[in-house]
Design a protein around this motif. Structure first.
Motif, PDB file in Angstrom:
ATOM      1  N   VAL A 101      30.924  83.446  52.440  1.00  0.00           N
ATOM      2  CA  VAL A 101      30.359  82.273  53.098  1.00  0.00           C
ATOM      3  C   VAL A 101      28.924  82.220  53.170  1.00  0.00           C
ATOM      4  O   VAL A 101      28.299  81.182  52.946  1.00  0.00           O
ATOM      5  CB  VAL A 101      31.047  82.233  54.511  1.00  0.00           C
ATOM      6  N   THR A 102      28.391  83.262  53.742  1.00  0.00           N
ATOM      7  CA  THR A 102      26.872  83.626  53.584  1.00  0.00           C
ATOM      8  C   THR A 102      26.224  83.360  52.232  1.00  0.00           C
ATOM      9  O   THR A 102      25.221  82.592  52.284  1.00  0.00           O
ATOM     10  CB  THR A 102      26.478  85.028  54.026  1.00  0.00           C
ATOM     11  N   GLU A 103      26.680  83.909  51.286  1.00  0.00           N
ATOM     12  CA  GLU A 103      26.366  83.647  49.939  1.00  0.00           C
ATOM     13  C   GLU A 103      26.407  82.450  49.310  1.00  0.00           C
ATOM     14  O   GLU A 103      25.522  81.730  48.804  1.00  0.00           O
ATOM     15  CB  GLU A 103      26.761  84.732  48.959  1.00  0.00           C
ATOM     16  N   ASP A 104      27.809  81.768  49.428  1.00  0.00           N
ATOM     17  CA  ASP A 104      28.216  80.512  48.848  1.00  0.00           C
ATOM     18  C   ASP A 104      27.877  79.310  49.680  1.00  0.00           C
ATOM     19  O   ASP A 104      27.667  78.099  48.908  1.00  0.00           O
ATOM     20  CB  ASP A 104      29.707  80.490  48.279  1.00  0.00           C
ATOM     21  N   VAL A 105      27.582  79.423  50.956  1.00  0.00           N
ATOM     22  CA  VAL A 105      27.456  78.337  51.736  1.00  0.00           C
ATOM     23  C   VAL A 105      26.011  78.489  52.297  1.00  0.00           C
ATOM     24  O   VAL A 105      24.997  77.657  51.991  1.00  0.00           O
ATOM     25  CB  VAL A 105      28.339  77.944  52.728  1.00  0.00           C
ATOM     26  N   HIS A 106      25.648  79.200  52.950  1.00  0.00           N
ATOM     27  CA  HIS A 106      24.647  79.173  53.857  1.00  0.00           C
ATOM     28  C   HIS A 106      23.186  79.332  52.915  1.00  0.00           C
ATOM     29  O   HIS A 106      22.142  78.693  52.885  1.00  0.00           O
ATOM     30  CB  HIS A 106      24.226  80.297  55.011  1.00  0.00           C
ATOM     31  N   TYR A 107      23.249  80.283  51.996  1.00  0.00           N
ATOM     32  CA  TYR A 107      22.225  80.623  50.966  1.00  0.00           C
ATOM     33  C   TYR A 107      21.895  79.494  50.274  1.00  0.00           C
ATOM     34  O   TYR A 107      20.710  79.139  50.023  1.00  0.00           O
ATOM     35  CB  TYR A 107      22.386  81.977  50.209  1.00  0.00           C
ATOM     36  N   GLU A 108      23.037  78.958  49.504  1.00  0.00           N
ATOM     37  CA  GLU A 108      22.869  77.750  48.684  1.00  0.00           C
ATOM     38  C   GLU A 108      22.243  76.791  49.488  1.00  0.00           C
ATOM     39  O   GLU A 108      21.629  76.144  48.636  1.00  0.00           O
ATOM     40  CB  GLU A 108      24.290  77.472  48.051  1.00  0.00           C
ATOM     41  N   ASN A 109      22.735  76.432  50.658  1.00  0.00           N
ATOM     42  CA  ASN A 109      22.198  75.251  51.382  1.00  0.00           C
ATOM     43  C   ASN A 109      20.534  75.506  51.675  1.00  0.00           C
ATOM     44  O   ASN A 109      19.700  74.603  51.434  1.00  0.00           O
ATOM     45  CB  ASN A 109      22.814  75.220  52.785  1.00  0.00           C
ATOM     46  N   PHE A 110      20.288  76.715  51.913  1.00  0.00           N
ATOM     47  CA  PHE A 110      18.750  77.267  52.242  1.00  0.00           C
ATOM     48  C   PHE A 110      18.115  76.972  50.877  1.00  0.00           C
ATOM     49  O   PHE A 110      16.922  76.413  50.747  1.00  0.00           O
ATOM     50  CB  PHE A 110      18.682  78.568  52.633  1.00  0.00           C
ATOM     51  N   ARG A 111      18.562  77.502  49.589  1.00  0.00           N
ATOM     52  CA  ARG A 111      17.930  77.417  48.440  1.00  0.00           C
ATOM     53  C   ARG A 111      17.551  75.994  47.941  1.00  0.00           C
ATOM     54  O   ARG A 111      16.759  75.407  47.395  1.00  0.00           O
ATOM     55  CB  ARG A 111      18.684  78.195  47.480  1.00  0.00           C
ATOM     56  N   HIS A 128      23.216  77.142  63.373  1.00  0.00           N
ATOM     57  CA  HIS A 128      24.624  77.229  62.841  1.00  0.00           C
ATOM     58  C   HIS A 128      24.646  76.954  61.575  1.00  0.00           C
ATOM     59  O   HIS A 128      25.666  77.229  60.894  1.00  0.00           O
ATOM     60  CB  HIS A 128      25.234  76.178  63.947  1.00  0.00           C
ATOM     61  N   GLU A 129      23.422  76.274  60.906  1.00  0.00           N
ATOM     62  CA  GLU A 129      23.682  75.726  59.522  1.00  0.00           C
ATOM     63  C   GLU A 129      22.910  76.892  58.558  1.00  0.00           C
ATOM     64  O   GLU A 129      22.790  76.929  57.396  1.00  0.00           O
ATOM     65  CB  GLU A 129      22.918  74.661  59.112  1.00  0.00           C
ATOM     66  N   LYS A 130      22.473  78.171  59.315  1.00  0.00           N
ATOM     67  CA  LYS A 130      21.753  79.120  58.419  1.00  0.00           C
ATOM     68  C   LYS A 130      22.440  80.589  58.304  1.00  0.00           C
ATOM     69  O   LYS A 130      22.411  81.332  57.441  1.00  0.00           O
ATOM     70  CB  LYS A 130      20.330  79.346  59.165  1.00  0.00           C
ATOM     71  N   VAL A 131      23.592  80.532  59.463  1.00  0.00           N
ATOM     72  CA  VAL A 131      24.284  81.982  59.611  1.00  0.00           C
ATOM     73  C   VAL A 131      25.517  81.924  60.061  1.00  0.00           C
ATOM     74  O   VAL A 131      25.732  80.619  60.513  1.00  0.00           O
ATOM     75  CB  VAL A 131      23.516  83.070  60.461  1.00  0.00           C
ATOM     76  N   ASN A 132      26.453  82.735  60.000  1.00  0.00           N
ATOM     77  CA  ASN A 132      27.727  82.616  60.363  1.00  0.00           C
ATOM     78  C   ASN A 132      27.513  82.661  61.865  1.00  0.00           C
ATOM     79  O   ASN A 132      26.896  83.831  62.440  1.00  0.00           O
ATOM     80  CB  ASN A 132      28.759  83.790  59.941  1.00  0.00           C
ATOM     81  N   VAL A 133      28.139  82.000  62.521  1.00  0.00           N
ATOM     82  CA  VAL A 133      28.198  82.058  64.185  1.00  0.00           C
ATOM     83  C   VAL A 133      29.411  82.279  64.520  1.00  0.00           C
ATOM     84  O   VAL A 133      30.578  81.540  64.459  1.00  0.00           O
ATOM     85  CB  VAL A 133      27.705  80.528  64.979  1.00  0.00           C
TER      86      VAL A 133
END
Length: 224
Positions: free
Chosen positions: A124-134, A5-10
């Protein structure tokens, strides 16, 4: 869902919804929403409509939020009912139409994914999930580099000799003293070769005797 849930849109869905009655669908949707809330699972949140949006879009957005989780029916079978072709499932009691909003939420889910909310999903994928991963990856790399640098510093420091007890210290001191006396004896032997005076010879004998005494002291220390 907890793992992703913290990596992709669920987006939660209920499959094979044609096996449920309307009452059962409502109950299952409520249980799923309660479970998502109790486990603090971050599902995709549909954005609120702007005040200047038209009423049709506001109503559509309201219906989408009320549908979560989507109860869908899937089928690859093309059926012909009353001269009309449709995708659905044939049962003894009738036909379940995949694209019929009264039978399934499939149409609403499809429109949300590929039409109305696709730009927001990508954002959301780019600004939230990807940035968190990076951010997590950079933090992990930095921590590993810090550990490696600390290990390198520790390895570069020469290892200290183990602590010596009193006996070892005494032995070292005696050995140093014996080496000095041996050097003196060698020097005196050289003098005796060139000078056979009795006084020098007696001095040599005294030094040799002192050396023998020191050797005995070392043996006593070792025996202790």
């Amino acid at each position: 869902m907890l793992n992703i849930h913290e990596k992709v849109n669920v987006i939660p869905i209920i499959s094979k919804a044609d096996m449920l009655t309307e009452k059962e669908k409502i109950q299952i949707k409520q249980r799923i929403n309660d479970s998502i809330k109790s486990h603090e699972i971050k599902i995709y949140q549909l954005p609120d409509c702007d005040s200047d949006e038209d009423e049709d879009f506001k109503q559509q957005d309201k219906e989408l939020k009320a549908c979560l989780p989507f109860a869908v029916v899937g089928s690859n079978t093309i059926l012909e009912v009353n001269g009309k072709k449709m995708r659905g499932r044939q049962y003894d009691w009738g036909v379940v139409e995949v694209d019929n909003p009264a039978h399934s939420d499939f149409t609403k889910l499809r429109n949300m994914l590929i039409s109305t909310h696709m730009p927001d999903l990508k954002e959301v994928t780019e600004d939230v999930h990807y940035e968190n991963f990076r951010t997590q990856l950079i933090s992990k790399i930095s921590q590993q580099a810090f550990k490696d640098r600390g290990k390198l510093k520790r390895d570069s420091i020469p290892k200290l000799l183990p602590a010596l007890d009193e006996t070892d210290i005494l032995l070292i001191q005696k050995e140093e003293e014996i080496r000095r006396m041996q050097d003196i004896l060698v020097q005196m032997q050289d003098k005796l070769k060139t000078n056979n005076e009795k006084s020098n010879h007696n001095l040599y004998l005294a030094a040799q005797k002192s050396l023998e005494n020191e050797n005995k002291k070392i043996e006593n220390v070792i025996n202790v």
